[in-house]
Design a protein around this motif. Structure first.
Motif, PDB file in Angstrom:
ATOM      1  N   PRO A  87       0.796  -1.234   0.000  1.00 62.14           N
ATOM      2  CA  PRO A  87       0.000   0.000   0.000  1.00 62.14           C
ATOM      3  C   PRO A  87       0.828   1.283   0.000  1.00 62.14           C
ATOM      4  N   LEU A  88       2.135   1.201   0.179  1.00 63.39           N
ATOM      5  CA  LEU A  88       2.953   2.394   0.325  1.00 63.39           C
ATOM      6  C   LEU A  88       3.254   3.116  -0.981  1.00 63.39           C
ATOM      7  N   THR A  91      -0.801   6.567  -3.731  1.00 59.59           N
ATOM      8  CA  THR A  91      -1.695   7.281  -2.813  1.00 59.59           C
ATOM      9  C   THR A  91      -3.048   6.594  -2.652  1.00 59.59           C
ATOM     10  N   ASN A  93      -3.724   3.505  -3.011  1.00 62.17           N
ATOM     11  CA  ASN A  93      -3.542   2.283  -2.216  1.00 62.17           C
ATOM     12  C   ASN A  93      -3.599   2.607  -0.727  1.00 62.17           C
ATOM     13  N   LEU A  94      -2.964   3.702  -0.345  1.00 59.05           N
ATOM     14  CA  LEU A  94      -2.989   4.105   1.068  1.00 59.05           C
ATOM     15  C   LEU A  94      -4.387   4.493   1.514  1.00 59.05           C
ATOM     16  N   PHE A  97      -6.258   1.285   1.871  1.00 64.51           N
ATOM     17  CA  PHE A  97      -5.658   0.576   3.001  1.00 64.51           C
ATOM     18  C   PHE A  97      -6.236   1.067   4.318  1.00 64.51           C
ATOM     19  N   ALA A  98      -6.309   2.383   4.471  1.00 68.03           N
ATOM     20  CA  ALA A  98      -6.791   2.963   5.728  1.00 68.03           C
ATOM     21  C   ALA A  98      -8.300   2.805   5.887  1.00 68.03           C
TER      22      ALA A  98
END
Length: 133
Positions: A87-88, A91, A93-94, A97-98
């Protein structure tokens, strides 16, 4: 021309020389360039991965006496946008992810397979679309 395009970038020039010394064929170098760029983009932004990969693509094309770095440049462009296993690197993906309460393992479990399929597929198709000459 593009300013600085013809200049070796230090580390990428050394890596390209090592690839040539190791006896890699242009297709083998393409496969490794794609994989390297794809792994880098899992940890940093796609722009940073593309910047690093493009310097290597140009130096590889010169070392392997190719007329154009086009196929290698396309590999970098495609691989740099292939952040599926972590996920890093991207953007969105983050964001997913959250908000989706996913774990790194969830991304890796699905994304590693997507990366593998994308890597093999692109490595086979890119030389057909952009011949290594």
């Amino acid at each position: 021309g593009v300013p600085g395009l013809g200049k070796a970038s230090g580390l990428s020039g050394a890596i390209a020389a090592a690839v040539k010394a190791a006896g890699f064929a242009p297709v083998g170098a393409l496969v490794m360039l794609f994989l390297t760029t794809m792994l880098i983009t899992e940890l940093v932004t796609n722009n940073a991965a593309a910047a690093l990969g493009f310097a290597l693509a140009v130096d590889l094309a010169k070392e392997l006496d190719l007329e154009s770095p086009r196929c290698y440049a396309m590999a970098v462009m495609i691989a740099a946008t292939s952040s599926y296993a972590c996920p890093l690197g991207y953007t969105t993906n983050l964001m997913v992810f959250a908000s989706g309460d996913y774990s790194f393992a969830d991304f890796f479990r699905v994304g590693a397979w997507m990366d593998l399929i994308w890597w093999i597929g692109c490595s086979l198709l890119l030389p057909l679309a952009f011949p290594l000459e």
